[in-house]
Motif scaffolding. Structure first.
Motif, PDB file in Angstrom:
ATOM      1  N   ALA A  43       0.832  -1.207   0.000  1.00  0.00           N
ATOM      2  CA  ALA A  43       0.000   0.000   0.000  1.00  0.00           C
ATOM      3  C   ALA A  43       0.863   1.251   0.000  1.00  0.00           C
ATOM      4  O   ALA A  43       0.616   2.202  -0.758  1.00  0.00           O
ATOM      5  N   GLY A  44       1.892   1.263   0.854  1.00  0.00           N
ATOM      6  CA  GLY A  44       2.776   2.421   0.917  1.00  0.00           C
ATOM      7  C   GLY A  44       3.607   2.585  -0.337  1.00  0.00           C
ATOM      8  O   GLY A  44       3.783   3.706  -0.838  1.00  0.00           O
ATOM      9  N   GLY A  50      -1.021   7.724   0.784  1.00  0.00           N
ATOM     10  CA  GLY A  50      -2.444   7.808   0.420  1.00  0.00           C
ATOM     11  C   GLY A  50      -3.380   6.903   1.190  1.00  0.00           C
ATOM     12  O   GLY A  50      -4.589   7.120   1.178  1.00  0.00           O
ATOM     13  N   THR A  51      -2.842   5.873   1.875  1.00  0.00           N
ATOM     14  CA  THR A  51      -3.720   4.966   2.634  1.00  0.00           C
ATOM     15  C   THR A  51      -3.483   5.049   4.146  1.00  0.00           C
ATOM     16  O   THR A  51      -3.998   4.215   4.895  1.00  0.00           O
ATOM     17  N   ILE A 258       2.993   1.412   6.812  1.00  0.00           N
ATOM     18  CA  ILE A 258       2.562   2.181   5.627  1.00  0.00           C
ATOM     19  C   ILE A 258       3.420   3.435   5.489  1.00  0.00           C
ATOM     20  O   ILE A 258       3.853   3.798   4.384  1.00  0.00           O
ATOM     21  N   LEU A 259       3.686   4.093   6.613  1.00  0.00           N
ATOM     22  CA  LEU A 259       4.509   5.303   6.605  1.00  0.00           C
ATOM     23  C   LEU A 259       5.918   5.011   6.097  1.00  0.00           C
ATOM     24  O   LEU A 259       6.453   5.738   5.240  1.00  0.00           O
ATOM     25  N   THR A 260       6.529   3.930   6.593  1.00  0.00           N
ATOM     26  CA  THR A 260       7.883   3.558   6.174  1.00  0.00           C
ATOM     27  C   THR A 260       7.961   3.306   4.676  1.00  0.00           C
ATOM     28  O   THR A 260       8.815   3.864   3.974  1.00  0.00           O
ATOM     29  N   SER A 261       7.063   2.448   4.175  1.00  0.00           N
ATOM     30  CA  SER A 261       7.103   2.124   2.742  1.00  0.00           C
ATOM     31  C   SER A 261       6.667   3.313   1.901  1.00  0.00           C
ATOM     32  O   SER A 261       7.155   3.499   0.778  1.00  0.00           O
ATOM     33  N   GLY A 269      11.015   5.603  -5.758  1.00  0.00           N
ATOM     34  CA  GLY A 269      10.647   5.138  -7.099  1.00  0.00           C
ATOM     35  C   GLY A 269      10.303   3.667  -7.181  1.00  0.00           C
ATOM     36  O   GLY A 269      10.143   3.117  -8.279  1.00  0.00           O
ATOM     37  N   ILE A 270      10.142   2.999  -6.024  1.00  0.00           N
ATOM     38  CA  ILE A 270       9.767   1.580  -6.011  1.00  0.00           C
ATOM     39  C   ILE A 270       8.281   1.494  -5.701  1.00  0.00           C
ATOM     40  O   ILE A 270       7.854   1.688  -4.560  1.00  0.00           O
ATOM     41  N   HIS A 271       7.481   1.199  -6.725  1.00  0.00           N
ATOM     42  CA  HIS A 271       6.027   1.207  -6.571  1.00  0.00           C
ATOM     43  C   HIS A 271       5.401  -0.181  -6.678  1.00  0.00           C
ATOM     44  O   HIS A 271       4.205  -0.326  -6.490  1.00  0.00           O
TER      45      HIS A 271
END
Length: 424
Positions: A43-44, A50-51, A258-261, A269-271
């Motif tokens: 998610a992150g 955004g989540t 979520i915050l970390t990722s 740039g890793i999505h």
């Protein structure tokens, strides 16, 4: 003198609070298993911050549902399966098994494979499947060898491993104003990817297997304490405090993953994450080797915490359905079918590692499957906890029902949207 008395009172209050922590804390912590970590990381990475708002939204909902399950276990003295078997048609019981068991088995396999993958990163000399066998063997030995009270104590200490995830964001640069905005101002995107991750988040935070575990462990806990406690309003308040603290801790960890990722992977740039070890490895060049090791150890620790919960949930479900002797406090010889179910579920979970599905995809599929099956089980829990024939005077209050039906509505809408986007 006065200061010393105040200090003694504070220490006494802290000891009293720590004493009531038990099934609720373990249940909340096990919610942040490798499935949860993978889902929150994806998610992150995919949507940045955004989540983040989902951590705030889901806390009162999951806390209300788990409190209902804990109250059912304490009042009835049995788990959800036993309560359904005694008071409801068998068709409902079998539907519940049909919805729950496959998702839990997939969860077991995905968690073990995720643990093996990150352990292989730290010590590459051992292949992934070798690590999977080691973890499965050690966990199986602990579950069979130790009685419930010992397992509960081990699980409570394992909860501390979740603190590792809170450390990582403070090792990198974070714009806290953006974090606050993302937390309190929800972002919504009506497309397949966003709805899929939203259902996965809801599914992994409000997981059906946790309903069964919470009710069963609360019933076992009260069975252990029956000579020393009275089930009254005060005791039920303590049960609620235990559940709320556990769920709060769980969502705090969810928030920080979520915050970390979102800060490290998304901004780097890793999505897209295809494997659990890739999620850990991606942190190394962006946040440093220490952050990567912490993330990897967190995966292993949460897996060791969650797998006894997952296998135990299945065994209690199946055992109570068919009238077997059940209980983690029982020795292997007196509950052979119960422990055999644990062994079989672990073996099936291990065999899924040969299916060619990457750990991260299996974990996400598990969370989505939970999201689709949760509405059915939420209705069951709501009906039981409002049934005076089952609960007596300890039925739901107004706020419990409001939170429960809001949870049902949210999970149903998210599931319907996911099905729509899958076929359109």
């Amino acid at each position: 003198m006065k200061s010393k008395q105040q200090k003694i009172r504070k220490e006494s209050k802290l000891k009293s609070f720590l004493k009531i922590l038990g099934p609720g804390l373990v249940t909340g912590a096990s919610d942040d298993d490798p499935s949860g970590v993978a889902t929150y990381s994806q998610a992150g990475a995919q949507f940045g911050l955004g989540t983040l708002w989902t951590a705030l939204l889901t806390f009162p909902l999951m806390a209300a549902m788990q409190e209902m399950c804990a109250r059912i276990g304490v009042v009835t003295g049995s788990g959800l399966t036993g309560t359904l078997k005694e008071h409801y048609p068998k068709t409902i019981l079998y539907l519940m098994l049909l919805f729950s068991v496959p998702a839990v088995v997939l969860n077991i396999g995905a968690d073990i494979e995720g643990m093996g993958a990150v352990a292989h990163l730290i010590i590459p000399a051992m292949p992934i499947f070798g690590w999977c066998l080691i973890f499965a063997g050690l966990l199986l030995f602990a579950i069979i060898r130790f009685p419930y009270q010992k397992i509960a104590m081990i699980l409570k200490w394992l909860c501390l491993v979740l603190c590792l995830y809170i450390v990582i964001p403070f090792m990198v640069k974070v714009q806290w104003s953006a974090v606050l905005h993302a937390t309190f101002v929800p972002q919504l995107k009506f497309n397949k990817d966003f709805i899929s991750i939203l259902v996965a988040i809801l599914g992994t935070t409000i997981s059906p297997y946790l309903f069964f575990w919470q009710a069963t462990m609360s019933s076992e806990d009260i069975a252990q304490k029956k000579a020393t406690v009275i089930v009254n309003k005060r005791f039920l308040t303590e049960v609620k405090e235990d559940v709320y603290f556990g769920m709060g801790a769980s969502n705090l960890v969810m928030f920080f993953i979520i915050l970390t990722s979102g800060v490290v992977l998304f901004n780097g740039g890793i999505h897209k994450i295809d494997t659990v070890d890739q999620a850990a490895k991606a942190l190394e060049p962006l946040a440093g080797k220490f952050a990567y090791v912490i993330f990897a150890l967190g995966i292993i620790g949460t897996g060791c915490l969650a797998i006894p919960v997952l296998t135990g949930s299945i065994s209690y479900m199946v055992g109570e359905t068919f009238g077997w002797k059940v209980g983690l406090e029982k020795k292997f010889g007196s509950a052979k079918a119960f422990y055999a179910t644990i062994i079989i579920s672990l073996i099936i979970g291990l065999s899924l590692d040969f299916a060619g599905i990457s750990p991260i995809k299996a974990l996400l599929y598990t969370a989505i499957l939970y999201g689709l099956s949760s509405p059915v089980l939420i209705v069951m829990v709501l009906h039981i906890s409002n049934n005076k024939a089952v609960m007596g005077k300890n039925v739901n209050g107004r706020w419990s029902n409001i939170a429960g039906w809001l949870t049902f509505a949210l999970m149903t809408v998210a599931a319907v949207l996911l099905v729509y986007f899958l076929f359109h």
